[in-house]
Design an enzyme around this catalytic site. Structure first.
Site, PDB file in Angstrom:
ATOM      1  N   GLY A 204      36.227  16.387 -22.985  1.00 35.39           N
ATOM      2  CA  GLY A 204      36.622  17.546 -23.774  1.00 35.39           C
ATOM      3  C   GLY A 204      37.801  17.237 -24.679  1.00 35.39           C
ATOM      4  O   GLY A 204      38.392  16.153 -24.637  1.00 35.39           O
TER       5      GLY A 204
ATOM      6  N   HIS B 116      52.394  32.085 -22.087  1.00 31.53           N
ATOM      7  CA  HIS B 116      53.772  31.851 -21.652  1.00 31.53           C
ATOM      8  C   HIS B 116      54.727  32.689 -22.512  1.00 31.53           C
ATOM      9  O   HIS B 116      55.091  32.284 -23.615  1.00 31.53           O
ATOM     10  CB  HIS B 116      54.137  30.372 -21.793  1.00 31.53           C
ATOM     11  CG  HIS B 116      53.390  29.449 -20.896  1.00 31.53           C
ATOM     12  ND1 HIS B 116      53.617  29.387 -19.536  1.00 31.53           N
ATOM     13  CD2 HIS B 116      52.403  28.546 -21.153  1.00 31.53           C
ATOM     14  CE1 HIS B 116      52.818  28.483 -18.993  1.00 31.53           C
ATOM     15  NE2 HIS B 116      52.074  27.956 -19.946  1.00 31.53           N
TER      16      HIS B 116
ATOM     17  N   ASN C 174      40.301  32.787 -16.653  1.00 29.24           N
ATOM     18  CA  ASN C 174      39.189  31.903 -16.970  1.00 29.24           C
ATOM     19  C   ASN C 174      37.897  32.563 -16.531  1.00 29.24           C
ATOM     20  O   ASN C 174      37.814  33.101 -15.433  1.00 29.24           O
ATOM     21  CB  ASN C 174      39.356  30.548 -16.265  1.00 29.24           C
ATOM     22  CG  ASN C 174      38.213  29.603 -16.557  1.00 29.24           C
ATOM     23  OD1 ASN C 174      37.358  29.393 -15.716  1.00 29.24           O
ATOM     24  ND2 ASN C 174      38.200  29.043 -17.746  1.00 29.24           N
ATOM     25  N   VAL C 175      36.909  32.563 -17.398  1.00 28.52           N
ATOM     26  CA  VAL C 175      35.547  32.994 -17.057  1.00 28.52           C
ATOM     27  C   VAL C 175      34.604  31.945 -17.613  1.00 28.52           C
ATOM     28  O   VAL C 175      34.740  31.517 -18.757  1.00 28.52           O
ATOM     29  CB  VAL C 175      35.214  34.399 -17.603  1.00 28.52           C
ATOM     30  CG1 VAL C 175      35.866  35.477 -16.744  1.00 28.52           C
ATOM     31  CG2 VAL C 175      35.639  34.564 -19.067  1.00 28.52           C
TER      32      VAL C 175
ATOM     33  N   HIS D  24      47.133  33.625 -16.443  1.00 26.90           N
ATOM     34  CA  HIS D  24      45.973  32.765 -16.693  1.00 26.90           C
ATOM     35  C   HIS D  24      44.706  33.556 -16.449  1.00 26.90           C
ATOM     36  O   HIS D  24      44.628  34.363 -15.516  1.00 26.90           O
ATOM     37  CB  HIS D  24      46.030  31.567 -15.740  1.00 26.90           C
ATOM     38  CG  HIS D  24      44.713  30.889 -15.515  1.00 26.90           C
ATOM     39  ND1 HIS D  24      43.940  31.112 -14.384  1.00 26.90           N
ATOM     40  CD2 HIS D  24      44.015  30.001 -16.266  1.00 26.90           C
ATOM     41  CE1 HIS D  24      42.841  30.393 -14.452  1.00 26.90           C
ATOM     42  NE2 HIS D  24      42.852  29.710 -15.579  1.00 26.90           N
TER      43      HIS D  24
END
Length: 299
Positions: A258, A95, A107-108, A105
């Protein structure tokens, strides 16, 4: 052949490389916070707050394990319920403070589900997307061209499929509007074998900074005032709504026990909501809705 050690080595290396580039761009260091999960596994959170460029950003690596797949992971694969599992990946959200610089964003990730006496079931997922507050055609085109370049070695139709998937996934159904201008997204990927899917995921991760940082470099010195910051905070509210209501990754992280701080690091630091607000037609804020938050081909 499944090589989870190679996947983990790639993900941890990717986190370090991206953080290094972001630190050089911002000028301030990222906090490093290693954590463990009582039920199995752990991760490393890298976070910046009140940087010179980034108001808030996080680049997380996690590798967690469990005895039973969470509901969010078996929603589309009910036959996997009850299997033991491991999940690993890198997830980041950035941000910037300047409203003319977009949020982004990446994500992998990789999931492996096992059951005694049966072959392991595995898949990869990932993608990247762009969420501008004030749109620029050349910025969106650059981001999408780079996404396309990441997928070109894996088939002529792959980018078109994953772009469409991204447009459909990052969509706030309760608002009937996209979160941003999209990018690429894929999940449950196991077609073509482990090596191909791993290579595709690596290519997505390796192309991220080339897709994003040139946009930030172009816009970082654009002057802004309270009006732009106010609109940025309003649009950030949409980001919060998507992540808390629709995002599968957030649900998986919370359902699997998590680390909450790491899961919610994607949320922006300053957000506003208004009742039934609409931008004035023809205004710079209105242009975001009329020209950018619509399905289109940016290439």
């Amino acid at each position: 052949m499944i090589d989870s050690a190679a996947v983990k080595a790639y993900f941890t290396g990717l986190q370090e490389r991206i953080v290094g580039e972001l630190e050089r761009f911002d000028g301030k260091p990222f906090l490093r916070d290693a954590w463990t999960r009582p039920q199995g596994g752990g991760g490393i959170s890298r976070l910046i707050e009140e940087g010179d460029f980034f108001e808030r950003g996080g680049v997380n690596f996690s590798h967690v394990t469990g005895d039973r797949m969470p509901a969010s992971a078996t929603a589309h694969r009910p036959e996997l319920a009850g299997r033991s599992w491991e999940a690993m990946g890198v997830s980041l959200v950035l941000h910037p403070r300047n409203p003319y610089c977009p949020t982004t964003h990446l994500n992998v990730r990789c999931f492996i589900a096992t059951k005694e006496g049966e072959e392991p079931v595995w898949w990869f997922g990932g993608g990247m997307d762009l969420t501008p507050y004030y749109g620029y055609e050349e910025d969106c085109a650059h981001f999408h061209r780079t996404c396309k370049a990441a997928l070109e070695p894996f088939g002529t139709n792959v980018h078109a499929r994953y772009k469409k998937w991204c447009d459909e996934y990052f969509f706030l159904k309760h608002r009937n509007e996209p979160r941003g201008v999209g990018g690429i997204f894929y999940d449950d990927l196991n077609e073509g074998g482990f090596a191909r899917c791993f290579a595709l995921t690596q290519s997505v991760g390796d192309h991220f900074t080339a897709a994003y940082l040139p946009i930030c470099a172009r816009r970082r010195d654009t002057p802004y005032g309270e009006r732009e910051r106010d609109f940025q905070a309003y649009r950030r509210g949409r980001y919060v709504e998507f992540n808390l209501v629709w995002d599968r990754g957030t649900l998986f992280g919370l359902q699997s026990g998590g680390r909450t701080e790491a899961i919610l690091m994607s949320l922006p630091p300053i957000v506003k909501w208004r009742y039934d607000w609409h931008p004035a037609p023809g205004s710079p804020e209105g242009k975001l809705y009329s020209d950018f938050l619509i399905p289109r081909d940016w290439n």
